[in-house]
Design a protein around this motif. Sequence first.
Motif, short mmCIF file in Angstrom:
data_model
loop_
_atom_site.label_atom_id
_atom_site.label_comp_id
_atom_site.label_asym_id
_atom_site.label_seq_id
_atom_site.Cartn_x
_atom_site.Cartn_y
_atom_site.Cartn_z
N GLU A 109 0.83 -1.21 0.00
CA GLU A 109 0.00 0.00 0.00
C GLU A 109 0.86 1.25 0.00
N HIS A 110 2.00 1.19 0.71
CA HIS A 110 2.92 2.33 0.75
C HIS A 110 3.46 2.63 -0.65
N LEU A 111 3.87 1.59 -1.38
CA LEU A 111 4.44 1.80 -2.70
C LEU A 111 3.41 2.35 -3.68
N LEU A 112 2.14 2.00 -3.50
CA LEU A 112 1.10 2.43 -4.44
C LEU A 112 0.52 3.79 -4.11
N THR A 113 0.55 4.19 -2.83
CA THR A 113 -0.19 5.41 -2.45
C THR A 113 0.64 6.46 -1.72
N ASP A 169 7.32 8.30 -2.53
CA ASP A 169 7.62 9.39 -3.46
C ASP A 169 7.65 8.90 -4.90
N LYS A 170 7.88 7.62 -5.10
CA LYS A 170 7.94 7.03 -6.44
C LYS A 170 6.66 6.26 -6.78
N LYS A 171 5.54 6.63 -6.16
CA LYS A 171 4.31 5.85 -6.33
C LYS A 171 3.82 5.84 -7.78
N ASP A 172 4.11 6.92 -8.58
CA ASP A 172 3.65 6.95 -9.96
C ASP A 172 4.35 5.93 -10.82
N GLY A 173 5.48 5.37 -10.34
CA GLY A 173 6.19 4.37 -11.11
C GLY A 173 5.74 2.96 -10.85
N PHE A 174 4.71 2.77 -10.00
CA PHE A 174 4.25 1.44 -9.66
C PHE A 174 2.82 1.21 -10.14
N GLY A 175 2.53 -0.03 -10.46
CA GLY A 175 1.17 -0.45 -10.78
C GLY A 175 0.85 -1.72 -10.02
N LYS A 176 -0.42 -2.02 -9.91
CA LYS A 176 -0.85 -3.17 -9.12
C LYS A 176 -1.21 -4.32 -10.05
N CYS A 177 -0.62 -5.48 -9.78
CA CYS A 177 -0.93 -6.68 -10.56
C CYS A 177 -2.30 -7.21 -10.12
N LEU A 218 6.77 -2.47 -10.72
CA LEU A 218 7.19 -1.34 -11.54
C LEU A 218 6.43 -1.37 -12.87
N LYS A 219 5.96 -0.21 -13.31
CA LYS A 219 5.09 -0.15 -14.48
C LYS A 219 5.78 -0.63 -15.75
N GLU A 220 7.09 -0.38 -15.87
CA GLU A 220 7.76 -0.84 -17.08
C GLU A 220 7.87 -2.37 -17.10
N GLU A 221 7.77 -3.01 -15.95
CA GLU A 221 7.81 -4.47 -15.89
C GLU A 221 6.42 -5.10 -15.79
N LEU A 222 5.38 -4.25 -15.58
CA LEU A 222 4.04 -4.79 -15.34
C LEU A 222 3.48 -5.56 -16.52
N PRO A 223 3.57 -5.05 -17.80
CA PRO A 223 3.02 -5.85 -18.92
C PRO A 223 3.66 -7.24 -19.03
N ARG A 224 4.99 -7.30 -18.88
CA ARG A 224 5.65 -8.60 -18.95
C ARG A 224 5.26 -9.48 -17.78
N HIS A 225 5.14 -8.85 -16.58
CA HIS A 225 4.74 -9.59 -15.38
C HIS A 225 3.35 -10.21 -15.56
N ILE A 226 2.41 -9.41 -16.13
CA ILE A 226 1.04 -9.91 -16.33
C ILE A 226 1.02 -10.97 -17.43
N LYS A 227 1.80 -10.76 -18.48
CA LYS A 227 1.80 -11.67 -19.61
C LYS A 227 2.33 -13.05 -19.23
N THR A 228 3.41 -13.10 -18.43
CA THR A 228 4.01 -14.39 -18.08
C THR A 228 3.15 -15.20 -17.13
N LYS A 229 2.35 -14.52 -16.28
CA LYS A 229 1.45 -15.18 -15.34
C LYS A 229 2.21 -16.15 -14.39
N GLU A 230 3.42 -15.72 -13.99
CA GLU A 230 4.23 -16.57 -13.10
C GLU A 230 4.01 -16.26 -11.63
#
Length: 925
Positions: free
Chosen positions: A797-801, A804-812, A820-832
């Motif tokens: 919750e701290h990282l998302l809300t 100071d770097k909260k804009d760089g994170f997304g929730k799986c 991290l948002k730049e890793e989120l598409p790959r993270h979601i795609k791999t489903k690991e």
Amino acid sequence: MPHKIGFVVVSSSGHEDGFSARELMIHAPTVSGWRSPRFCQFPQEIVLQMVERCRIRKLQLLAHQYMIPSKVEFYISESLPEYFVPYQAERFRRLGYVSLCDNEKTGCKARELKSVYVDAVGQFLKLIFHENHVNKYNIYNQVALVAVNIIGDPADFGDESNITSREKLIDHYLGQHSSEDPALEGTCTGKSDYISPLDDLAFDMYQDPEVAQIIRKLDERKREAVQKERYDYAKKLKQAIADLQKVGERLGRYEVEKRCAVEKEDYDLAKEKKQQMEQFRNQVYEQLQLHSLVDAEPMRRPSDLPLQPLTHSASPRHKQQVPSLPPQEESAPESRFAEPFLQEKPPAHPPGPSQHSTADQSPPATDPHLKTHLQSVPYDERPLPATRKQPAAAALEPEKSDSDVGEAPKRGAAGEPEPLTEKALREASPAVDVLGESLVAGAYSKTWSYREDALLALYKQLMETPAGTPKEELKSMLRASIFLVRRAIRDIVTPVFQASLKLLKMIITQYIPKHKLSKLETAHCVERTIPVLLTRTGDSSARLRVIASNFIQEMALFKEVRSLQIIPSYLVQPLKANCSTHLAMSQMSLLARLLKDLGTGTTGFTIDNVMKFSVSALEHRVYEVRETAVRVILDMYKQHRAFILEYLPPDDSTTRKNVLYKTIFEGFAKIDGRPTDAEIRAQKKAATEEAEKRKKDEIKALQGQLAALKDIQAEAQGKEGPSMEVESQDTQGGKAAAPPAPEIPDNHYLDNLCIFCGERSESFTEEGLDLHYWKHCLMLTRCTHCKQVVEISSLTEHLLTECDKKDGFGKCYRCSEAILKEELPRHIKTKECNPAKPEKLANRCPLCHENFSPGEEAWKVHLMGPAGCTMNLRKTHVLHKVPAPLPAGRGTAVTKTGTSGSKVGSKIPTPKGLNKSSGRTYTKR
């Protein structure tokens, strides 16, 4: 004598699609009239130009049954004001107004006919419509007018400045000195202000147009018979007129019923009504022939017969054209009835280009050049505006009289279309070589019924083409047919347009498969017609838009067309900035519908072309286009998930300021089963309220425990008071007394205690606790991005809300962790990742990514126990110490007072109710 005055519509403030103000120029039972735009601003206005400067005696308005204006104002002018024609400052003069009933008594099922008697001279009439009466049927707050009728007579010719031609002056002079029988004025008394019932609006609005023309002709003959004292014949005509009025009303009712059946697509009923009309009409005409009132020729009215709002048979102009009739015997057939009902010019003048010999002309546009022309030329030389053709005229068109042929020199023989012009012949020469000049001439005819007949004849010809025909001949016929179909698709007449679609469908689905032609021919048909069809989806007529859109969708699903993938490639072309609103809405709607039917892949629709088109459509000026684009993007996300995110901006607070993107991302959350921002805020609010409630309950419980301890301490002090005094005296006397055992004061039980892990140490001073929090507490960790110390349980919750770097994170949406948002598409795609369980069923560790039992105490077991979290690095640096026992009566371990996710950077304040400096102690018994 006052008579009906023809008019054209000069301008209107607006109209709903399919209900133009030009509809007011037609008087018939089936007309729809004018309607204002939906939710329009008031007042609305319409400007009418009469065919000549006249003295208006009577105005009639037929109101709509529920779109009723509260008030209608009338203004008149001699010429157009300066905002229509420059350098003319003439303004409209107000005549007055009429109020219309709200129609509540009839339940909005009847139409009000309002007649107003006036006396005003002019050529331009302006109607101003005020705000509508409110009722449950008028949901768009519109006003409407079904028909308007102007009755008057030519203006006073005493003003020499108004005489525009020598012929008019002579006619006026002769008219002043001619002595006419009073019967010619329509009444035995010869009143100059008598108005014929045939000029009344009610007559035209409830009479079949063809029968109405016959009645007017018979009425003219009746007046001529009275003038010639043929009273028996006049009596016969009078009875025939009375009977025909009943016939006309009945036929008009049948026509309305037939139209209603067509709109409901009940074609069996429509056919029955048509047959009923024809049978009844033939019976009446046979009776008229039996009584020698008409002969066989006038059974079919000419195709160019205008309806009554444009002129009237009783007008002085008509009298000039037919000044007298040759004497006839009562038993002689009235062959004069076969003459055309209207002539554009006197017989002495040759027919000019202003004559309308066909009924396919649309109502004239409100062109300023037309207005200037109408003002500058003499009345007798002004062209009459054309009228719309009634459906019955098409079927009756081929049977024209000789007089009709004489009036239309461009027309060929009776029942045939006019020959091709030189330009048309050059343009259609390939089609003429294949299909013949007669058929192509019909397709190019100015009469819509000939154009429709030509397409139907071509349809029959292609259907009957034998199977053994050479391929080259088949291809030539196909290409010539597509040439005519392409032209007919642009036709503004609905039956012609529908006939072209019928022919195109037959060519693609029957003609090509039957003769086993190649896919190149199918591609030729589609590529030549689809651009024109897409253009028709932006037509001003809602009916034509729907027909065109439905046919494109149907054609795209043909198995012969689907494999070509041509239509989808046209639909994903970017919308032009200057394209019409209807065209943009239709293209977007077609894309959404076909995307559901065809999907992406080998259909011509791909993720790339659909998403690029939809994202660009989000910037369109029309709300409906943007809304449809959002639906398309959400539908695409349901099928392709992470691939769609590549075409959209990052999901951050800046992007969500755009309402459309906020809607899109919240739609993604609903599709994924994640809570939306609104739901998250509601959950946070509920959690905060629950934490505050628990905090108050804990404080209340601690205060109760403290009160109990105070009572115990007071009792202990009361019993041990004397011994304590003795000890005090011995001490004062110099004897050394043994000091009592050190005990923790009741108001200092939270000192030297870590409220997170429960460890107690003498080294936990204010500075010692800070060091413990910073390096050693097993329940805490340092954020690697902002360096703040936070609880491990609230790290996600701290990282998302809060970070100071909260804009760089997304929730799986699977594991519910911050990525991290730049890793989120790959993270979601791999489903690991390990899927998270609901909060009520399990806790989720952000360090080892494992689920464990729910509850706050379970966090201590997981993070501090030997079999717990394997990724808690502080375990290897901190010695496990047994927590010090709590004072008696204090119950279990102390619960921390901070809320979940509290930042730790200073010593936790003493809870309310404990006095840190009291120094009070108690003896353990």
